[in-house]
Scaffold this active site. Structure first.
Site, PDB file in Angstrom:
ATOM      1  N   ALA A 221      44.606  37.454  36.380  1.00  0.00           N
ATOM      2  CA  ALA A 221      45.721  36.835  35.660  1.00  0.00           C
ATOM      3  C   ALA A 221      46.320  35.640  36.406  1.00  0.00           C
ATOM      4  CB  ALA A 221      46.799  37.877  35.386  1.00  0.00           C
TER       5      ALA A 221
ATOM      6  N   PRO B 262      44.570  40.454  40.701  1.00  0.00           N
ATOM      7  CA  PRO B 262      45.277  41.665  40.264  1.00  0.00           C
ATOM      8  C   PRO B 262      44.558  42.442  39.162  1.00  0.00           C
ATOM      9  CG  PRO B 262      46.411  39.687  39.511  1.00  0.00           C
ATOM     10  CD  PRO B 262      45.370  39.245  40.491  1.00  0.00           C
ATOM     11  N   ASN B 263      44.683  43.742  39.293  1.00  0.00           N
ATOM     12  CA  ASN B 263      44.171  44.731  38.331  1.00  0.00           C
ATOM     13  C   ASN B 263      42.656  44.939  38.399  1.00  0.00           C
ATOM     14  OD1 ASN B 263      46.792  45.277  37.105  1.00  0.00           O
ATOM     15  ND2 ASN B 263      46.628  43.186  36.307  1.00  0.00           N
TER      16      ASN B 263
ATOM     17  N   HIS C 234      45.762  31.887  35.336  1.00  0.00           N
ATOM     18  CA  HIS C 234      46.521  31.207  34.291  1.00  0.00           C
ATOM     19  C   HIS C 234      47.937  30.830  34.734  1.00  0.00           C
ATOM     20  CE1 HIS C 234      43.150  32.961  32.246  1.00  0.00           C
ATOM     21  NE2 HIS C 234      43.601  34.180  32.433  1.00  0.00           N
TER      22      HIS C 234
ATOM     23  N   GLU D 258      34.516  29.798  40.262  1.00  0.00           N
ATOM     24  CA  GLU D 258      35.480  30.652  39.550  1.00  0.00           C
ATOM     25  C   GLU D 258      34.713  31.572  38.601  1.00  0.00           C
ATOM     26  OE1 GLU D 258      38.266  28.237  37.385  1.00  0.00           O
ATOM     27  OE2 GLU D 258      39.021  29.933  36.202  1.00  0.00           O
TER      28      GLU D 258
ATOM     29  N   ARG E 122      39.668  50.101  33.354  1.00  0.00           N
ATOM     30  CA  ARG E 122      40.577  49.243  32.639  1.00  0.00           C
ATOM     31  C   ARG E 122      39.860  48.560  31.473  1.00  0.00           C
ATOM     32  NH1 ARG E 122      41.508  43.219  34.843  1.00  0.00           N
ATOM     33  NH2 ARG E 122      43.207  42.638  33.474  1.00  0.00           N
TER      34      ARG E 122
END
Ligand code: DQA
Length: 151
Positions: free
Chosen positions: A78, A11-12, A81, A99, A19
């Site tokens: 996000a 996301p984002n 987490h 990752e 951003r």
């Protein structure tokens, strides 16, 4: 053996470049995709490059990768987490998992220090900016070459 690698973004990350550029830099996700495709060609990898703001879509792509791919390079953003579901999906995947975090999550807020995905990842890259994706692809290619040599 397949040399297909999924490059997945959470996301984002569609807003990369716009951003918080002081944290994530000025490169857009399209720039990252272009660089990944160029490197993949050099390394003899095929890639599928995806981004979603929806957890289930990332999970569906991991399931798809199970059938076809040799590796996954993932910036879960996000969801890193929070998502046991993404960890569970990655645990069903038998290839290499790298990752990637653009920022150095360990230098940031405490809640970014824990990663569910790291419980499965074969390697973790953080704080190398968008170069981290390229390092991740290089690592997957090396692991595949090592497997080929030992076969
Ligand atoms: C991130 C770090 C995460 O903590 C954050 O939620 C992101 C991006 C990174 O690439 O640095 O969205 O994964």
């Amino acid at each position: 053996m397949s040399r297909l690698v999924y490059v997945l973004n959470g996301p984002n990350l569609n807003l990369l470049g716009k951003r918080q550029p002081h944290i994530y830099g000025h490169e857009t996700l399209a720039d990252v995709e272009r660089d990944c495709r160029a490197l993949a060609e050099e390394l003899g990898l095929q890639i599928r490059f995806h981004q979603s703001n929806r957890e289930y879509e990332l999970i569906d792509w991991i399931h798809e990768a199970r059938e076809t791919a040799a590796g996954i390079v993932i910036n879960p953003a996000a969801f890193t987490h929070t998502s046991v579901a993404i960890l569970d999906a990655l645990n069903t995947f038998e290839g290499s998992v790298i990752e990637v975090h653009i920022s150095n999550v360990h230098k940031r807020e405490e809640f970014r220090h824990h990663s569910f995905v790291s419980k499965r990842a074969d390697g973790v890259i953080a704080g190398f900016g968008t170069q981290g994706y390229l390092l991740g692809l290089r690592r997957v290619a090396n692991l595949l070459d090592e497997k080929k040599d030992s076969a």
